[in-house]
Scaffold this motif. Structure first.
Motif, PDB file in Angstrom:
ATOM      1  N   ARG A  94       0.719  -1.191  -0.014  1.00 52.35           N
ATOM      2  CA  ARG A  94      -0.064   0.030  -0.095  1.00 52.35           C
ATOM      3  C   ARG A  94       0.875   1.593  -0.048  1.00 52.35           C
ATOM      4  NH1 ARG A  94      -2.750  -2.624   4.120  1.00 52.35           N
ATOM      5  NH2 ARG A  94      -2.316  -0.924   5.569  1.00 52.35           N
ATOM      6  N   GLN A  95       2.073   1.203   0.670  1.00 52.46           N
ATOM      7  CA  GLN A  95       2.964   2.502   0.709  1.00 52.46           C
ATOM      8  C   GLN A  95       3.510   2.697  -0.668  1.00 52.46           C
ATOM      9  OE1 GLN A  95       5.345   1.289   3.883  1.00 52.46           O
ATOM     10  NE2 GLN A  95       4.390   2.271   5.650  1.00 52.46           N
ATOM     11  N   ALA A 117       1.078   4.040  -3.001  1.00 54.79           N
ATOM     12  CA  ALA A 117       0.896   5.648  -2.840  1.00 54.79           C
ATOM     13  C   ALA A 117       2.290   6.397  -3.467  1.00 54.79           C
ATOM     14  CB  ALA A 117       0.630   5.572  -1.437  1.00 54.79           C
ATOM     15  N   ARG A 119       1.794   6.219  -6.982  1.00 50.23           N
ATOM     16  CA  ARG A 119       0.831   7.244  -7.652  1.00 50.23           C
ATOM     17  C   ARG A 119       1.214   8.664  -7.615  1.00 50.23           C
ATOM     18  NH1 ARG A 119      -2.623   5.101  -4.211  1.00 50.23           N
ATOM     19  NH2 ARG A 119      -3.118   3.387  -5.437  1.00 50.23           N
ATOM     20  N   THR A 120       1.781   8.930  -6.522  1.00 50.98           N
ATOM     21  CA  THR A 120       2.256  10.383  -6.214  1.00 50.98           C
ATOM     22  C   THR A 120       3.404  10.698  -7.541  1.00 50.98           C
ATOM     23  OG1 THR A 120       1.957  10.285  -3.975  1.00 50.98           O
ATOM     24  CG2 THR A 120       3.386  11.989  -4.961  1.00 50.98           C
TER      25      THR A 120
END
Length: 699
Positions: free
Chosen positions: A403-404, A407, A410-411
């Motif tokens: 998940r990290q 993220a 995605r950024t």
């Protein structure tokens, strides 16, 4: 007689009915020390509960004077249920920790006084505070590894001041310098005591101390409990043995059951030494060997014997040789694949065939060495609409590190970084723990494996989609995460080999059996660690009742050329006449392989097909294609409608490669359609008639 009242007057022969000669010998052994060496599938739980019932029935002990302990709540619950089935009520069957908690609560007013301390639900919060004070990093995986080290130390009766020396002696791969780990350990104990909290290991330590230091408490306890039974004795830790010694005092009314061949928790402090040394401690002990295997077919049993028989310097107490008692079944299968996606797809197809033939999905398991391996099988099963559940670990896209990473990716996608996709992804994941070389083990290694799997997904996308960028990759990750099936009771089990201990299935697939994974890389160079890995494989083999498949792949990802070798444990197991053995011999000789294990061939040029996409298309990527563009467009339009109706991503219906293969090969009937890689019986039933209708002239 006390036993007759508890067992509702059942005659002794009822309690002894259906036992084989060795089980009967264990059940009828004298009241004193008894050691049962019980191989996998030999009916050890049945033997234990019948022994307890027999002792009660014979008047040797009252039900309330029996304490049976094991290592999981599930095993303890099963023992209680079976005892009730034999008419035994009141005997205690608990885990070590549950038994200690019950005793500590009862004796607390006398040995400690004041309000009882609360039980720490999870230790990471206190470990984080301790790490901060000791100047150690507080990243989540570091904290998990520190907690594991503290658990090992306490289970091994190692105090904070002794940690440095003992960790060095045991060859521990500490998550930080040993002096820092010792400091964290000291702070952890101090902060916990200041908050009046106990962890699970404290339950055992305080219980042993209460019995050792308070004569009245020990006398009352030992007057209450006269007979002790310990299941899975090969997994006992020094701390648990200390508690058992405190329970016993100078008595010897003890029955232990275990199998040194299934010792797979040495990293947590477990040791088979008390089991193997039982007769030295109790020279007059009765020893019974259970070797009749009622779980697995003779074919599976034979392979299990060969796996463990190759172990080095096996102690006498571990030389059990299983004898299969079931009717004959299929031979275990061996298969080699070019890459992990192809291996996962083949396993999923075979699972679909087993389900179609009547094997319940819940009776099928895919077992692997590390949790990060689950993603390929989650994906492959999802593509075939086969439900699954992940046992003993989070599903891949639910893991914290994944998940990290998503993220962060995605950024970064918003700034449109340039360069080759796999290289971009690797660079973005390096700050999150993706080092050039894998960590030695523990949570940091698990995190590294998960992050590496994300890089390999980027490599897969780049090989399938020319010019794929980070934005497309993030979309692909999101689609995959949404497409996964939720856990369901009727699903295929995905589990690590450690999590599979104590379970069994009709069909078991042991996957990813390559050097560096089985045995795990950090075990290499340590003979004891390598032999524990061999025992882990043995545990995996003995989980199968009837169908057993072992497989490995030569590279991680589709189009990935990092060579790998099959596990050293497989040498000597694969029959000489097996196609995989012929393939290996041909490869060594530089010749072509033949038979079912040979690589698929291009239908245009005849060259071997070496990746999943080429295998689906039936041709090399560079060979000319007889593609019906109009048909492909119709297939894509149909797929989009079906995906919307089913509320799933389009690739769950059929992948792009499968649609291209259909448009090129234009199968005329169901048998031709199902011969295309990626279309199994399940998808044929679900979509076959619709696809064939699109292929008819004039449509």
């Amino acid at each position: 007689m006390v036993g007759r009242q508890v067992a509702h007057g059942e005659p002794a022969d009822t309690l002894l009915a259906g036992l084989d000669p060795e089980q009967l010998a264990a059940v009828r052994a004298p009241r004193g020390p008894v050691c049962v060496l019980a191989g996998a599938g030999t009916g050890k739980t049945r033997t234990i509960v019948h022994r307890v019932a027999q002792l009660i029935h014979s008047g040797h002990v009252a039900p309330g004077q029996v304490l049976a302990v094991t290592f999981t709540a599930r095993a303890a619950g099963e023992m209680r249920t079976r005892l009730r089935g034999l008419g035994v009520h009141g005997a205690q069957a608990r885990t070590f920790h549950a038994a200690a908690l019950r005793q500590l609560r009862y004796f607390w007013p006398r040995v400690v006084g004041g309000p009882q301390w609360d039980l720490l639900d999870g230790k990471l919060r206190i470990v984080s505070q301790a790490a901060h004070r000791a100047g150690v990093g507080t990243e989540s995986e570091v904290l998990r590894d520190l907690a594991t080290e503290i658990e090992w130390a306490k289970a091994s009766l190692v105090a904070p001041d002794d940690y440095v020396a003992e960790a060095g002696r045991a060859g521990r791969a500490s998550p930080a310098p040993a002096e820092q780990v010792a400091s964290v350990y000291r702070w952890y104990e101090s902060l916990k005591a200041k908050a009046n909290l106990l962890d699970f290991d404290d339950l055992l330590l305080h219980t042993a101390a209460a019995l050792d230091e308070h004569a009245a408490v020990a006398e009352e306890f030992r007057d209450r409990y006269r007979c002790f039974v310990v299941d899975e004795y090969q997994d006992v830790t020094p701390l648990q043995q200390r508690v058992l010694d405190a329970w016993l005092g100078d008595r010897d009314d003890l029955t232990v059951v275990g199998d040194a061949n299934q010792t797979i928790y040495s990293f947590a402090g477990a040791s088979p030494r008390p089991l193997l040394g039982f007769t030295r401690r109790f020279p007059h002990a009765a020893v019974v060997r259970l070797e009749r295997d009622y779980r697995s077919t003779p074919e599976v049993v034979s392979l299990a014997n060969r796996v463990i028989g190759a172990a080095r310097d096996r102690p006498a107490g571990s030389r059990l040789k299983l004898v299969g008692q079931r009717e004959s079944g299929p031979e275990p299968s061996f298969a080699e694949f070019e890459d992990e996606p192809t291996e996962a797809a083949a396993v999923a197809r075979r699972i679909g065939e087993l389900i179609d033939a009547g094997t319940p999905a819940s009776e099928i398991a895919v077992l692997y060495r590390v949790n990060a391996q689950s993603e390929a099988y989650e994906q492959a099963l999802s593509e075939l609409d086969i439900p699954y559940l992940v046992r003993g670990g989070e599903r891949f896209f639910a893991r914290v590190e994944v998940r990290q990473a998503m993220a962060a990716l995605r950024t970064a996608a918003g700034s449109a970084p340039t360069g080759e996709l796999p290289k971009v992804v690797r660079e973005l994941l390096e700050p999150l723990g993706l080092s050039p070389e894998p960590p030695a083990g523990g949570a940091a290694r698990e995190r590294w494996e998960s992050l590496l799997a994300l890089v390999e997904l980027a490599e897969e996308l780049a090989s399938h989609v020319e010019g794929a960028d980070l934005a497309q990759y993030v979309v692909e990750l999101d689609v995959r995460a949404r497409a996964q099936h939720p856990p369901t009771v009727e699903g295929v089990t995905l589990a690590s080999l450690h999590a599979a201990k104590g379970l069994e299935w009709d069909a078991v697939f042991l996957v990813g059996l390559v050097e560096g994974t089985m045995p795990i890389q950090h075990a290499d160079g340590n003979d004891a660690a390598v032999e524990e890995e061999r025992r882990l494989l043995y545990v995996g083999v003995t989980r199968a009742r009837r169908h057993l498949a072992l497989s490995w792949s030569l590279s991680r990802g589709d189009g990935n050329r990092r060579p790998r070798r099959r596990s050293r444990f497989l040498y000597g197991l694969i029959p000489e006449e097996h196609p995989t053995a012929r393939l290996t011999r041909a490869r060594r000789a530089g010749g072509a392989a033949t038979g079912p294990a040979a690589a698929a061939r291009c239908r245009v040029c005849g060259a071997a097909l070496i990746n999943a996409v080429a295998t689906k298309l039936g041709r090399c990527a560079t060979c000319p294609a007889d593609l019906d563009e109009e048909l492909l467009a119709r297939l894509r339009e149909w797929r989009a409608k079906r995906a919307r109706a089913l509320k799933v991503p389009a690739y769950v219906v059929f992948t792009d490669a499968t649609l291209m293969a259909i448009a090129e090969q234009r199968p005329a009937d169901a048998s031709a359609l199902v011969s295309i890689a990626g279309i199994g019986a399940t998808k044929l039933d679900k979509f076959g008639s619709e696809v064939l209708a699109l292929l008819r002239p004039g449509v």
